[in-house]
Design a protein around this motif. Structure first.
Motif, short mmCIF file in Angstrom:
data_model
loop_
_atom_site.label_atom_id
_atom_site.label_comp_id
_atom_site.label_asym_id
_atom_site.label_seq_id
_atom_site.Cartn_x
_atom_site.Cartn_y
_atom_site.Cartn_z
N GLN A 143 46.80 46.32 39.34
CA GLN A 143 48.11 45.93 39.93
C GLN A 143 47.92 45.48 41.37
OE1 GLN A 143 50.60 45.44 38.14
NE2 GLN A 143 49.85 46.51 36.33
N LYS B 212 46.38 41.99 41.41
CA LYS B 212 47.34 41.00 40.91
C LYS B 212 48.23 40.54 42.05
CE LYS B 212 50.26 41.27 37.33
NZ LYS B 212 51.05 41.82 36.21
N GLU B 213 48.76 41.53 42.75
CA GLU B 213 49.70 41.23 43.83
C GLU B 213 48.99 40.51 44.99
OE1 GLU B 213 52.41 43.87 46.77
OE2 GLU B 213 51.97 44.72 44.81
#
Ligand code: GAP
Length: 492
Positions: free
Chosen positions: A240, A243-244
């Motif tokens: 996560q 991804k960000e």
């Protein structure tokens, strides 16, 4: 309102202004190979610098690496590429041209949802493919394809001059394996502790069945890859995180939000090493405005380190047993494996494990194309069309152009002095030829954020005009303040 770029406009601007040329053009060109010209090489270097800055320089938990392109053939056996890195292709019985099965369209299909990912070839082979309605992109024949078959994507070459000991080696199809192969070297020579990453930028090669759209899909290209090693169980959280971080990197460099999105891979699309993968996609101006992969972010689990551990241990009897080694399902975690050189000992918690890997993998050429497309604009100014590239200053090939208004009255000498002073700070360009309006237009097309002009007033009050590319506004700045003014505006 910014004009949407067409790929033809971009290709023509790239050639006209020296961003990108066809390779070997004087001999008619070599398909899918491109050369970066004087402005293109600056753009590409800036994309690499921006990636390195955000991925390595600005972080305490990532170190860099630069590995050789040629590696020991066992690397590719262990990684699975030698056996699995292939595309499923079919040959048209009418015209003999070969196409990727996942790129073929059905007759009457509205548009293609082609994805560029090379999925697990075993899974693809096991899937039933209905070829009866598929259209040949070369000759248009329908339902004329052979049965699908695998086509290996790695380029091979011979290393060494002696017939007896020369060896078949491969050009790497991803830079990632050089990182896995150096995992222990980096652990032993630095103070990194898990979680940490190793980053690399470099060329990769794939004998792609279909190349596409200028520099979008080529057989030689550059990748920027990060392998981020973490403890199993924390992988989802790092997935996560990256991804960000990677999505924001494109936005921070000026890509318009409406042109960028995520696309999660379906399970049957995953590469042979991945547990999960998401693509950052950009709305490229081909087809009907196709969403296409810019970068993949994958959870590679401990697949690669385990496979290399297995590879190292079987070094002596590799060739007898390679099928078993590579084809067998990943073995269960065992004490024996944990003692191998590619495991990690966490001294604080006194535990040993094989790290999981989160991998953001970007294409430099593809990003450069997206930045070009996104920055491209055309507008009407006093009855004329102005073409410009609204690059983020960090990406602009030339940051500042310096002009004398006219080639007389001491203006060229002052302009030269300013240019000499600024060129140690940023990439600058000096131009004294032709009308100043035309010089501005040339810099607009090159994406240069600022033009500094020495004019009649300069001698009187020591000021110059600074013209902003996007607004075309001109500000008078004292030459003693010029460095600070430009530095602040460019934020470099
Ligand atoms: N190590 C993982 C890996 O290589 P990939 O999705 O096959 O994953 C990563 O490639 C990125 O490399 C892609 O998102 C794309 O930007 C770039 N890339 C891959 N193949 C390419 C090609 N033939 N031409 C240009 N860029 C390519």
């Amino acid at each position: 309102m910014a004009k949407l770029a067409k790929l033809d406009d971009i290709v023509s601007l790239c050639k006209r202004r020296g961003f990108i040329f066809q390779s070997s053009e004087i001999y008619g060109g070599l398909a899918s190979c491109y050369d970066y010209g004087p402005l293109g090489v600056e753009l590409k270097n800036n994309v690499k610098k921006a990636w390195w800055k955000s991925t390595v320089q600005m972080r305490d938990d990532v170190v860099g690496l630069d590995c050789s392109i040629l590696m020991h053939p066992m690397v590719w056996k262990a990684s699975g590429h030698a056996d699995k890195f292939a595309d499923l292709i079919a040959e048209c019985k009418k015209c003999n041209s070969r196409s990727r099965v996942d790129h073929l369209q059905d007759k009457d299909a509205e548009h293609s949802d082609e994805h560029t990912t090379h999925a697990d070839i075993d899974a693809e082979l096991a899937t039933a493919h209905d070829m009866s309605n598929k259209v040949c992109p070369a000759c248009g024949a329908v339902g004329q394809f052979t049965e699908p078959m695998p086509f290996k994507l790695m380029f091979e070459t011979q290393m060494g001059a002696n017939v007896d000991d020369s060896m078949l080696v491969q050009l790497r199809p991803e830079t990632a394996q050089g990182i896995f192969a150096n995992f222990k070297n980096v652990l032993d020579s630095t103070r990194v502790k898990i979680p940490f990453g190793i980053a690399q930028i470099g060329k990769s090669f794939r004998n792609e069945v279909t190349t596409k759209a200028f520099i979008f899909r080529t057989r030689e290209f550059e990748q920027a890859e990060l392998e981020f090693f973490c403890e199993p169980g924390t992988d989802e959280q790092w997935y996560q995180h990256w991804k960000e971080a990677r999505f924001n990197w494109y936005l921070d460099l000026g890509i318009k939000k409406e042109n960028l999105h995520f696309r999660d891979h379906d399970p049957d699309e995953l590469a042979h090493y991945a547990k999960a993968c998401v693509d950052v996609e950009y709305k490229f101006p081909f087809g009907q405005g196709d969403w296409q992969e810019l970068e993949g972010i994958a959870n590679r689990t401990d697949y690669d380190l385990r496979q290399h551990q297995r590879g190292i241990r079987s070094l002596n009897n590799w060739f007898e047993s390679d099928k078993d080694l590579i084809r067998t399902k990943l073995i269960e975690e065992s004490e024996d494996y944990l003692k191998g050189p590619l495991s990690y000992f966490d001294d604080q918690n006194k535990k040993r494990f094989i790290p999981y890997v989160i991998e953001p993998s970007a294409g430099i050429d593809r990003s450069a194309l997206a930045f070009l497309v996104d920055a491209y604009d055309e507008e009407e100014v006093r009855g004329e069309t102005r073409n410009l590239l609204r690059f983020h200053p960090a990406l602009a090939p030339v940051k500042v152009a310096v002009f004398p208004l006219v080639k007389k009255d001491g203006m060229p000498e002052i302009a030269r002095r300013i240019y000499d002073d600024l060129k140690g700070l940023f990439n600058c360009f000096y131009d004294e030829k032709g009308a100043v309006g035309r010089r501005y237009r040339r810099q607009d097309e090159a994406g240069t954020p600022f033009c500094v002009t020495v004019d009649g007033q300069t001698k009187e009050d020591n000021t110059v005009t600074v013209r902003d590319r996007d607004s075309m506004d001109q500000t008078r700045v004292n030459t003693t303040q010029l460095r600070t003014f430009l530095r602040e505006k460019l934020d470099l």
